[in-house]
Design an enzyme around this catalytic site. Structure first.
Site, PDB file in Angstrom:
ATOM      1  N   TYR A   1       0.838  -1.207   0.000  1.00 44.62           N
ATOM      2  CA  TYR A   1       0.000   0.000   0.000  1.00 44.62           C
ATOM      3  C   TYR A   1       0.867   1.249   0.000  1.00 44.62           C
ATOM      4  CZ  TYR A   1      -3.664   3.330   0.855  1.00 44.62           C
ATOM      5  OH  TYR A   1      -4.519   4.389   0.712  1.00 44.62           O
TER       6      TYR A   1
ATOM      7  N   PHE B   1      -6.916  20.827 -24.645  1.00 45.78           N
ATOM      8  CA  PHE B   1      -7.311  19.431 -24.827  1.00 45.78           C
ATOM      9  C   PHE B   1      -8.663  19.286 -24.132  1.00 45.78           C
ATOM     10  CE2 PHE B   1      -7.456  14.918 -23.715  1.00 45.78           C
ATOM     11  CZ  PHE B   1      -7.351  14.401 -24.981  1.00 45.78           C
ATOM     12  N   THR B   2      -9.518  18.375 -24.618  1.00 49.57           N
ATOM     13  CA  THR B   2     -10.909  18.288 -24.125  1.00 49.57           C
ATOM     14  C   THR B   2     -11.007  18.254 -22.591  1.00 49.57           C
ATOM     15  OG1 THR B   2     -10.738  15.913 -24.483  1.00 49.57           O
ATOM     16  CG2 THR B   2     -11.888  17.170 -26.175  1.00 49.57           C
TER      17      THR B   2
ATOM     18  N   ASP C   1       2.143  20.169 -20.538  1.00 52.91           N
ATOM     19  CA  ASP C   1       1.436  18.899 -20.724  1.00 52.91           C
ATOM     20  C   ASP C   1       2.342  18.019 -21.586  1.00 52.91           C
ATOM     21  OD1 ASP C   1      -0.095  16.765 -21.682  1.00 52.91           O
ATOM     22  OD2 ASP C   1      -1.953  17.917 -21.728  1.00 52.91           O
TER      23      ASP C   1
ATOM     24  N   LYS D   1      -0.155   7.528 -23.133  1.00 57.41           N
ATOM     25  CA  LYS D   1       0.538   7.869 -24.373  1.00 57.41           C
ATOM     26  C   LYS D   1       2.050   7.799 -24.200  1.00 57.41           C
ATOM     27  CE  LYS D   1      -3.575  10.167 -24.850  1.00 57.41           C
ATOM     28  NZ  LYS D   1      -4.274  11.335 -24.356  1.00 57.41           N
TER      29      LYS D   1
ATOM     30  N   ARG E   1     -13.358  14.361 -35.306  1.00 58.51           N
ATOM     31  CA  ARG E   1     -12.985  15.528 -34.500  1.00 58.51           C
ATOM     32  C   ARG E   1     -13.513  16.744 -35.258  1.00 58.51           C
ATOM     33  NH1 ARG E   1     -11.062  14.226 -29.198  1.00 58.51           N
ATOM     34  NH2 ARG E   1     -13.270  13.877 -29.334  1.00 58.51           N
TER      35      ARG E   1
ATOM     36  N   PHE F   1     -20.556  13.282 -28.323  1.00 53.35           N
ATOM     37  CA  PHE F   1     -19.803  12.472 -29.285  1.00 53.35           C
ATOM     38  C   PHE F   1     -19.482  11.085 -28.764  1.00 53.35           C
ATOM     39  CE2 PHE F   1     -15.560  12.665 -27.375  1.00 53.35           C
ATOM     40  CZ  PHE F   1     -15.640  13.787 -26.576  1.00 53.35           C
TER      41      PHE F   1
HETATM   42  C1  LIG Z   1      -4.836  12.105 -23.465  1.00 55.11           C
HETATM   43  C2  LIG Z   1      -4.420  13.442 -23.082  1.00 55.11           C
HETATM   44  C3  LIG Z   1      -4.761  13.959 -21.825  1.00 55.11           C
HETATM   45  C4  LIG Z   1      -5.628  13.197 -20.844  1.00 55.11           C
HETATM   46  O1  LIG Z   1      -5.051  12.000 -20.442  1.00 55.11           O
HETATM   47  P1  LIG Z   1      -5.921  10.708 -20.027  1.00 55.11           P
HETATM   48  O2  LIG Z   1      -4.889   9.718 -19.594  1.00 55.11           O
HETATM   49  O3  LIG Z   1      -6.701  10.293 -21.218  1.00 55.11           O
HETATM   50  O4  LIG Z   1      -6.804  11.120 -18.903  1.00 55.11           O
HETATM   51  C5  LIG Z   1      -4.298  15.220 -21.521  1.00 55.11           C
HETATM   52  N1  LIG Z   1      -3.560  15.940 -22.388  1.00 55.11           N
HETATM   53  C6  LIG Z   1      -3.225  15.472 -23.600  1.00 55.11           C
HETATM   54  C7  LIG Z   1      -2.404  16.303 -24.526  1.00 55.11           C
HETATM   55  C8  LIG Z   1      -3.638  14.211 -23.997  1.00 55.11           C
HETATM   56  O5  LIG Z   1      -3.313  13.751 -25.222  1.00 55.11           O
END
Ligand SMILES: *Cc1c(COP(=O)(O)O)cnc(C)c1O
Length: 487
Positions: free
Chosen positions: A85, A137-138, A228, A271, A394, A460
């Site tokens: 933990y 980003f969304t 980011d 990613k 998109r 979407f």
């Molecule tokens: C995918 C992504 C996020 C969010 O990450 P998640 O792991 O999907 O929550 C944030 N910023 C960028 C640029 C991304 O491509």
């Protein structure tokens, strides 16, 4: 490392072909179903590619998120995971790897990228703040707005042009950034956000010089820089390829310099390191202490942050592998090959090629479909029906309505065909190119879409649509005429 840092190998024929510098040792069987079955699957999915089942999909080019191939060393590392933990050795191995790659000391693990955005937004954004950035980003925008902030997109004039030869369309416009501080005052700007390989405008990178300039303006205004880093490896690769002075730099040195200009770095490891999870890094003990307690509240204890220890081990290995040119360049080289092939066939696609995938301009592809009939959604549906390839809309389907119930038309209507790292082969890429070219020849047969079920929030993801005429039947008839019994 001699000669291993470029896997475009010269062919006797003179062709430029990217070669896979890996071998495939674990494989997954795929099915390419007959066109009538693909049509049925599309109907069942309400003409929304998010609602398809992967059993009906041949090439899944929806996203790179959580779909990159893991390496043998990543999978092997999972066996030494230390379940605990708190104080797990797995965490300390990951912490060390992240410190080495990003050059920042404090590491806060989170379950995925948006969880980092939640914590950062809650801690640093207050009602009435503005956050300048190259592009949103969304999930980033949603979290910032939930905490009372307003996103200011200060991209350059070139950023939204489909066809361009500008190498760094992800740059912030420095003059616009200066204006933000003049207009709002520095106390309204908690940080400037830079997104590596700007996701929503076609995976376009920013330059190191731009990052230096942003840092300078932020310092002058006593505010922070937030980076980011979800797609930072590819951005570093493009700096090496496209920016003067970096041709002989290692990816690792480029990453270290990029991060040295940031006060806070966060990432989705879905990613950047081909595993599930994410993290926040900083060199400041003060910033770390501000976030630490929320981490425990929302994510889990400081040494796992909502991730499984197996994923933590795989992240430690994956982040180091991101510094390997031959691993990080695989997806950009395949994308470059695909984009150049589509571009020379006259198909409208975002240029120059970037990270993440090919981005086809649906308004240029289907000029006869008005934006209110969702050309990018129609193109995604048509491509799936004729090929079994799943892309992501998109465009306006991914947008929202205004308070009078009218669609807010998107800046661009894109069909994104993602290239997760080391997943697709060249012949699969060629199949995609062939089917997109066939569809372009027959583009007049594709019609629009209309809503059948439209959810009020994030429509979407779960929404269902239908073709506005019987165009899919006509498209299928033409496909059978040209391809006979072929899949
Ligand atoms: C995918 C992504 C996020 C969010 O990450 P998640 O792991 O999907 O929550 C944030 N910023 C960028 C640029 C991304 O491509």
């Amino acid at each position: 490392m001699a000669n291993t840092n470029n896997n475009t190998i010269k062919f006797f024929s003179g062709e430029q072909i990217p070669v896979e510098l890996h071998k495939v040792r674990i494989v997954q069987k795929l099915f390419l179903k007959p066109i009538d079955e693909r049509m049925k699957a599309m109907e069942d999915a309400g003409y929304n590619t998010f609602l398809l089942n992967t059993k009906d999909i041949f090439l899944d080019m929806l996203t790179d998120s959580g779909t990159n191939a893991m390496s043998d060393n990543q999978v092997a590392s999972m066996l030494q995971a230390d379940d605990a933990y708190s104080g797990s050795q797995s965490f300390y191995r990951m912490e060390k790897a992240l410190q080495d790659v990003f050059g920042l000391h404090y590491v806060l693990p989170v379950h995925q990228g948006r969880a980092a955005e939640n914590i950062i937004s809650q801690v640093f954004i207050k009602e009435g703040d503005v956050i300048p950035m190259n592009y949103h980003f969304t999930t980033t925008k949603e979290h910032m707005e939930l905490n009372g902030g307003t996103v200011l997109e200060i991209y350059t004039d070139e950023a939204l042009k489909i066809k361009s030869s500008v190498p760094f369309k992800g740059n912030i416009d420095i003059e616009k950034l200066k204006d933000v501080f003049v207009k709002y005052g520095k106390e309204k700007v908690p940080f400037v956000r830079m997104e590596a390989s700007t996701n929503l405008i076609g995976g376009q990178p920013f330059s190191m010089q731009n990052m230096r300039d942003v840092k300078k303006i932020a310092d002058e205004n006593e505010t922070m820089v937030l980076l980011d880093a979800s797609l930072i490896g590819e951005n570093a690769y493009f700096i090496k390829k496209r920016e003067a002075g970096f041709q002989n730099a290692s990816i690792k040195d480029i990453l270290l310099e990029m991060c040295s200009y940031a006060d806070l770095v966060y990432f989705s490891s879905r990613k950047v390191s081909s595993t599930r999870g994410g993290g926040i890094l900083t060199n400041s003990n003060d910033l770390y202490m501000k976030m630490r307690d929320l981490l425990v509240l929302f994510e889990g204890f400081l040494t796992y942050g909502g991730m499984s220890v197996r994923e933590i081990e795989a992240m430690a290995v994956g982040i180091i592998e991101t510094c390997d040119d031959t691993i990080i360049n695989q997806s950009p080289l395949f994308i470059e090959y695909a984009v150049n092939s589509l571009d020379s066939a006259g198909i409208p696609v975002i240029t120059p090629s970037g990270a993440l995938g090919c981005h086809i301009d649906a308004m240029g592809f289907l000029p006869h479909i008005p934006q209110s009939d969702y050309p990018a959604g129609a193109l995604a549906a048509a491509l799936f029906i004729i090929s079994g390839i799943r892309g992501m809309e998109r465009g306006t389907v991914s947008s929202v309505r205004d308070k009078d119930g009218n669609d807010i038309l998107a800046d661009v209507e894109l069909l994104r065909l993602a290239f997760p790292r080391r997943v697709f082969t060249l012949s699969q890429t060629m199949f995609m190119l062939d089917r997109v070219k066939w569809l372009y020849e027959n583009r007049d047969l594709v019609g629009g879409l209309k809503w059948v079920e439209e959810p009020p929030l994030l429509r979407f993801f779960m929404g269902r649509l239908a073709p506005s005429t019987d165009w899919p039947q006509k498209l299928i008839a033409k496909f059978k005429e040209d391809f006979g019994d072929s899949l």
